[in-house]
Scaffold this active site. Structure first.
Site, short mmCIF file in Angstrom:
data_model
loop_
_atom_site.label_atom_id
_atom_site.label_comp_id
_atom_site.label_asym_id
_atom_site.label_seq_id
_atom_site.Cartn_x
_atom_site.Cartn_y
_atom_site.Cartn_z
N ASN A 26 88.50 37.42 105.54
CA ASN A 26 88.13 38.10 106.63
C ASN A 26 87.50 37.05 107.69
OD1 ASN A 26 86.24 39.16 108.72
ND2 ASN A 26 86.06 41.19 107.22
N ASP B 215 86.41 37.27 110.61
CA ASP B 215 85.55 37.66 111.72
C ASP B 215 84.41 36.51 112.29
OD1 ASP B 215 84.74 41.00 110.18
OD2 ASP B 215 86.11 40.34 111.27
N ARG C 179 79.24 29.72 121.93
CA ARG C 179 79.20 28.89 122.88
C ARG C 179 80.35 29.35 124.19
NH1 ARG C 179 78.00 23.29 123.18
NH2 ARG C 179 76.28 23.71 121.78
N HIS D 254 87.97 42.41 111.84
CA HIS D 254 86.85 43.70 112.20
C HIS D 254 86.73 43.78 113.75
CE1 HIS D 254 83.14 46.08 111.37
NE2 HIS D 254 83.95 47.06 112.05
N ARG E 189 81.16 41.64 119.07
CA ARG E 189 80.61 40.55 118.78
C ARG E 189 80.85 39.29 118.25
NH1 ARG E 189 76.82 43.22 114.06
NH2 ARG E 189 76.64 44.86 115.42
N HIS E 190 82.17 39.64 117.46
CA HIS E 190 83.15 38.48 117.00
C HIS E 190 84.57 38.71 117.53
CE1 HIS E 190 83.26 41.25 113.66
NE2 HIS E 190 82.22 40.92 113.28
N GLU F 299 90.06 46.27 110.43
CA GLU F 299 88.98 47.13 110.04
C GLU F 299 88.38 47.76 111.45
OE1 GLU F 299 86.17 44.57 108.30
OE2 GLU F 299 86.69 44.94 106.26
N THR G 110 75.35 43.71 109.82
CA THR G 110 76.60 43.46 109.08
C THR G 110 76.67 45.14 108.85
OG1 THR G 110 78.24 42.85 107.50
CG2 THR G 110 75.93 42.89 106.91
N THR G 111 77.92 45.57 108.39
CA THR G 111 78.17 46.79 107.57
C THR G 111 77.01 47.06 106.73
OG1 THR G 111 80.39 46.59 108.30
CG2 THR G 111 79.81 48.29 106.58
N GLY H 250 79.76 41.11 100.80
CA GLY H 250 78.85 40.24 100.45
C GLY H 250 79.07 39.49 99.03
N GLY I 98 84.84 37.22 103.59
CA GLY I 98 84.70 36.81 104.90
C GLY I 98 83.23 35.88 105.00
C1 DXP Z 1 83.33 46.34 106.28
C2 DXP Z 1 82.74 45.03 105.83
O1 DXP Z 1 81.99 45.09 104.73
C3 DXP Z 1 82.97 44.03 106.52
O2 DXP Z 1 84.37 43.56 106.55
C4 DXP Z 1 82.55 43.92 107.82
O3 DXP Z 1 83.39 43.25 108.75
C5 DXP Z 1 81.43 43.39 108.06
O4 DXP Z 1 80.82 43.24 109.44
P1 DXP Z 1 80.63 41.73 109.96
O5 DXP Z 1 82.22 41.03 109.74
O6 DXP Z 1 80.57 41.91 111.27
O7 DXP Z 1 79.63 41.37 109.15
N1 LIG Z 2 85.36 44.56 103.86
C1 LIG Z 2 84.76 43.56 103.34
C2 LIG Z 2 84.92 42.37 104.30
O1 LIG Z 2 86.14 42.24 105.01
C3 LIG Z 2 84.31 40.94 104.09
O2 LIG Z 2 83.00 41.15 104.13
P1 LIG Z 2 81.92 39.99 104.10
O3 LIG Z 2 82.60 39.13 102.77
O4 LIG Z 2 82.09 39.06 105.21
O5 LIG Z 2 80.73 40.64 103.53
#
Ligand code: DXP
Ligand SMILES: NCC(=O)COP(=O)(O)O
Length: 247
Positions: free
Chosen positions: A10, A12, A21, A46, A52-53, A73, A103-104, A195, A216
């Site tokens: 991920n 993001d 910045r 996502h 935001r990102h 996502e 976060t989610t 997480g 991610g």
């Molecule tokens: C759904 C999930 O758990 C993550 O993939 C999601 O992208 C978390 O959001 P942030 O990346 O904004 O923390």
């Molecule tokens: N769906 C989980 C994801 O894409 C990454 O979540 P995280 O590792 O950034 O908490």
């Protein structure tokens, strides 16, 4: 059930650094390409309503150059559905979103609004986009995901990851294991994420029914110190060793 387990990176929070910045760097699309070269099996991003990102242009650029697979996502909004139908990612993962969240915070509550959720699943599936539901390790929610026609679920591992002690972590691990087994028994493809990091991924990767982990924040954080390629190689090695019972 497979002896190998896939890693979705991920990206993001590459965009989080860029947006801090307002520069053109670091580019999420470059991170996606480097991640693939390092062995990422797919790229997850996502596109949040508040941008935001990850931003719209990031999604277009990544889709244009990706060699593996895009897992987009998105929340259940008409705007995001239109984006998905335009971009045509291989996969979409439907996630809940609340603007105030850091976060989610949980899985999608299908039970609260099955008709609304079912319409999004059907629209995406009809467009040939494989639809995953980001879901709590809850049998009733998983059963409804299957009934609504989703072929994939991604089990939310956030409560496992955020456990305050070993007892709580073990309890949450059992919930994830039982949910994975139940989802697989329904014929669903079972993924997991949220997480996960270098010290808690092993127990999740060892669950035989889980096909893919999306990781991610911890991986991108680690890459600040060791580089993206090493961060990915190390994570894949941990996941594979756990899957083969070597950790
Ligand atoms: C759904 C999930 O758990 C993550 O993939 C999601 O992208 C978390 O959001 P942030 O990346 O904004 O923390
Ligand atoms: N769906 C989980 C994801 O894409 C990454 O979540 P995280 O590792 O950034 O908490």
């Amino acid at each position: 059930m497979s002896h190998s387990i896939l890693l979705g990176v991920n990206i993001d929070h590459v965009a989080t650094v860029r947006n801090a910045r307002g520069t053109l760097y670091p580019q999420p699309v470059l991170a996606a390409q480097l991640a693939e070269q390092a062995g990422a099996d797919l790229i997850t991003l996502h596109l949040r309503e508040d941008r935001r990102h990850i931003r719209d242009e990031d999604v277009r650029l990544v889709r244009a150059v990706l060699q593996t697979r895009m897992n987009l996502e998105m929340a259940l909004t008409e705007e995001m559905l239109a984006h998905a139908l335009d971009i045509q990612p291989q996969d979409v993962c439907l996630v809940p979103e609340h603007r105030a969240e850091v976060t989610t915070e949980g899985g999608l509550d299908l039970i609260a609004n099955p008709v609304h959720c079912g319409r999004y699943i059907q629209s995406l599936q009809d467009a040939g986009i494989r639809t995953s539901i980001f879901i709590d390790p809850d049998h009733a929610q998983i059963k409804l995901a299957h009934e609504l026609g989703a072929p994939v679920v991604e089990i939310h591992t956030g409560r496992y990851a955020d456990a305050r002690n070993r007892v709580e972590q073990q309890r949450e691990l059992v919930r994830v294991k039982e949910a994975a087994a139940y989802a697989a028994s329904l014929g669903l493809v079972v993924n997991a994420g949220h997480g996960l990091h270098y010290h808690n991924v092993q127990a999740i990767a060892a669950i035989a029914e889980i096909e893919e982990l999306n990781i991610g924040h911890a991986l991108i954080s680690h890459s600040i110190f060791v580089g993206l390629k090493t961060a990915i190689v190390e994570m894949k090695a941990l996941m594979q060793a756990a899957r083969c019972g070597q950790s």
